[in-house]
Design a protein around this motif. Structure first.
Motif, PDB file in Angstrom:
ATOM      1  N   PRO A  55       0.787  -1.248   0.000  1.00  5.05           N
ATOM      2  CA  PRO A  55       0.000   0.000   0.000  1.00  5.05           C
ATOM      3  C   PRO A  55       0.811   1.286   0.000  1.00  5.05           C
ATOM      4  O   PRO A  55       0.261   2.345  -0.307  1.00  5.05           O
ATOM      5  CB  PRO A  55      -0.817  -0.122   1.299  1.00  5.05           C
ATOM      6  N   SER A  56       2.087   1.223   0.342  1.00  4.13           N
ATOM      7  CA  SER A  56       2.891   2.443   0.360  1.00  4.13           C
ATOM      8  C   SER A  56       3.033   3.064  -1.034  1.00  4.13           C
ATOM      9  O   SER A  56       3.380   4.239  -1.164  1.00  4.13           O
ATOM     10  CB  SER A  56       4.281   2.151   0.928  1.00  4.13           C
ATOM     11  N   THR A  57       2.756   2.300  -2.084  1.00  4.43           N
ATOM     12  CA  THR A  57       2.877   2.810  -3.449  1.00  4.43           C
ATOM     13  C   THR A  57       1.611   3.541  -3.916  1.00  4.43           C
ATOM     14  O   THR A  57       1.627   4.181  -4.981  1.00  4.43           O
ATOM     15  CB  THR A  57       3.156   1.662  -4.433  1.00  4.43           C
ATOM     16  N   VAL A 100      -5.160  -1.507  -5.879  1.00  2.00           N
ATOM     17  CA  VAL A 100      -5.333  -2.166  -4.575  1.00  2.00           C
ATOM     18  C   VAL A 100      -5.925  -3.557  -4.767  1.00  2.00           C
ATOM     19  O   VAL A 100      -5.424  -4.555  -4.215  1.00  2.00           O
ATOM     20  CB  VAL A 100      -6.249  -1.322  -3.662  1.00  2.00           C
ATOM     21  N   LEU A 101      -7.000  -3.626  -5.543  1.00  2.00           N
ATOM     22  CA  LEU A 101      -7.678  -4.902  -5.754  1.00  2.00           C
ATOM     23  C   LEU A 101      -6.781  -5.892  -6.489  1.00  2.00           C
ATOM     24  O   LEU A 101      -6.641  -7.055  -6.081  1.00  2.00           O
ATOM     25  CB  LEU A 101      -8.970  -4.666  -6.544  1.00  2.00           C
ATOM     26  N   GLY A 102      -6.142  -5.430  -7.584  1.00  2.00           N
ATOM     27  CA  GLY A 102      -5.296  -6.323  -8.368  1.00  2.00           C
ATOM     28  C   GLY A 102      -4.101  -6.837  -7.584  1.00  2.00           C
ATOM     29  O   GLY A 102      -3.789  -8.034  -7.609  1.00  2.00           O
ATOM     30  N   GLY A 103      -3.410  -5.932  -6.877  1.00  2.00           N
ATOM     31  CA  GLY A 103      -2.258  -6.362  -6.095  1.00  2.00           C
ATOM     32  C   GLY A 103      -2.631  -7.323  -4.989  1.00  2.00           C
ATOM     33  O   GLY A 103      -1.939  -8.327  -4.763  1.00  2.00           O
ATOM     34  N   ALA A 104      -3.748  -7.042  -4.300  1.00  2.00           N
ATOM     35  CA  ALA A 104      -4.184  -7.917  -3.204  1.00  2.00           C
ATOM     36  C   ALA A 104      -4.606  -9.291  -3.726  1.00  2.00           C
ATOM     37  O   ALA A 104      -4.271 -10.321  -3.133  1.00  2.00           O
ATOM     38  CB  ALA A 104      -5.334  -7.255  -2.448  1.00  2.00           C
ATOM     39  N   VAL A 105      -5.330  -9.313  -4.845  1.00  2.00           N
ATOM     40  CA  VAL A 105      -5.785 -10.589  -5.410  1.00  2.00           C
ATOM     41  C   VAL A 105      -4.607 -11.428  -5.865  1.00  2.00           C
ATOM     42  O   VAL A 105      -4.550 -12.646  -5.599  1.00  2.00           O
ATOM     43  CB  VAL A 105      -6.757 -10.326  -6.586  1.00  2.00           C
TER      44      VAL A 105
END
Length: 282
Positions: A55-57, A100-105
Motif C-alpha cells: 500500500p505504500s505505493t 489495490v484490488l489487483g495487487g491484493a488478489v
C-alpha cells in the motif's frame, strides 16, 4: 535513512513519472474522447507496484494517474475545465482502487516473491487480470458518463477498449516489472533475454499492427466518405436538373397562358368599337 529517502523517491517521483510517460505514449492510440487506449501500460505498473511493494505505493499511483488525466483533459479541451479536472480525479481514484484490488488478489492467489515458474501461476495471472481490470473501466466510465465527458452512444466502444487496454497493460507490464525489480532478484535478472526482450518485441509489433490497422480504417473511412459525398452530389445534381426542367416547362406554360389572355382581352375591347362603327354607317 538512505533507504527511506530512496523509497520515497521511488514512490513520489519515479512511479508517477513512469505512469505519466508510459500513459501518455499509450494514449496516442486512444479512441475518442481520448481516455481509452488499446494498451495501457500504467495499469500494469500500478498493479505491479502494489503487488511488489504494498500500500505504500498508492500515493504515487494516485498522483501519476491524476497528472496524466489532467494532461489528457487539458489536451482535449485546450484548457483545464472543472469537468475535465473532475474526470481526472475520478479516473485517478478508480485506477488506485484497481491497483489495490489487483495487487491484493495476485498476492493472495500467487504469493510474493513470485517466480512464475509453474503453469498454475501463469494461468492464474492470465485469468485474474481481465477480472480485476473491470474495476477502473467501469468506475471511470460511470463517472465520466455522469459528467457528460462520454456520451451513452460511445460507451460500449470506450468500455471495451478501456478494459482490453488495462488487461493487456497488466499482462505486458507485470513481467517486465518483475524482471527489473521483483524478488527473487537472481531468478528474474536471468530472465532479461528470455522474458523482457521477447515481451518488448511483441509489444512493439502489436503497436505497429494497431497503428497500421488504424491507418487502414482511416483510409477506408475516408474513401467511403468521399464515395458517399460523390453519390450525394450526383443525386442533388440530378434532382436540380429535374427541377430546372420542371421550372422551364412551367415558365413556358405560364407565358403561353399570359399570351392567350392578352389576345382575348384585345378581342373583347375591339368588338364594341366595330359594332358601333357599323351602326353609325347605317
Amino acid at each position: 535513512m538512505k533507504e527511506t529517502i530512496r523509497r520515497r523517491l521511488l514512490i513520489y517521483a519515479v512511479l508517477p513519472l513512469a505512469y505519466v510517460i508510459t500513459g501518455r505514449l499509450g494514449l496516442l492510440l486512444a479512441v475518442p474522447p481520448g481516455y481509452a487506449t488499446a494498451v495501457f501500460v500504467p495499469a500494469g505498473i500500478a498493479v505491479g507496484a502494489m503487488f511488489m511493494a504494498g500500500p505504500s505505493t498508492l500515493p504515487g499511483i494516485f498522483i501519476g494517474s491524476l497528472l496524466l488525466n489532467v494532461w489528457i483533459g487539458y489536451s482535449i479541451a485546450e484548457h483545464l475545465t472543472l469537468v475535465s479536472a473532475a474526470a481526472a480525479l475520478i479516473i485517478a481514484l478508480a485506477s488506485t482502487v484497481q491497483a489495490v484490488l489487483g495487487g491484493a488478489v495476485l498476492r493472495r492467489a500467487i504469493g510474493y516473491p513470485a517466480p512464475l515458474d509453474n503453469p498454475r501461476d501463469l494461468v492464474l495471472l492470465l485469468l485474474l487480470a481481465p477480472l480485476f481490470c473491470l474495476t477502473s473501466t467501469s468506475l471511470s466510465l460511470a463517472g465520466m458518463l455522469v459528467l457528460g465527458v462520454v456520451w451513452s452512444g460511445d460507451l460500449p466502444s470506450n468500455w471495451t477498449t478501456w478494459w482490453i487496454g488495462d488487461t493487456l497493460g497488466v499482462i505486458v507490464a507485470l513481467p517486465l516489472l518483475f524482471v527489473f525489480a521483483a524478488e527473487p532478484r537472481d531468478l528474474w535478472r536471468a530472465r532479461v533475454w528470455s522474458v523482457a526482450v521477447p515481451m518488448l518485441l511483441c509489444f512493439g509489433l502489436f503497436i505497429a499492427i494497431f497503428v497500421r490497422v488504424d491507418s487502414w480504417e482511416y483510409d477506408q473511412s475516408l474513401f467511403e466518405f468521399r464515395l458517399r459525398s460523390q453519390q450525394f452530389a450526383d443525386t442533388m445534381r440530378a434532382t436540380l436538373e429535374e427541377q430546372r426542367g420542371f421550372l422551364e416547362q412551367l415558365s413556358e406554360a405560364f407565358i403561353s397562358v399570359i399570351s392567350r389572355s392578352r389576345v382575348r382581352s384585345s378581342t373583347v375591347w375591339c368588338r364594341p368599337c366595330c359594332t358601333d362603327f357599323r351602326s353609325f354607317k347605317q
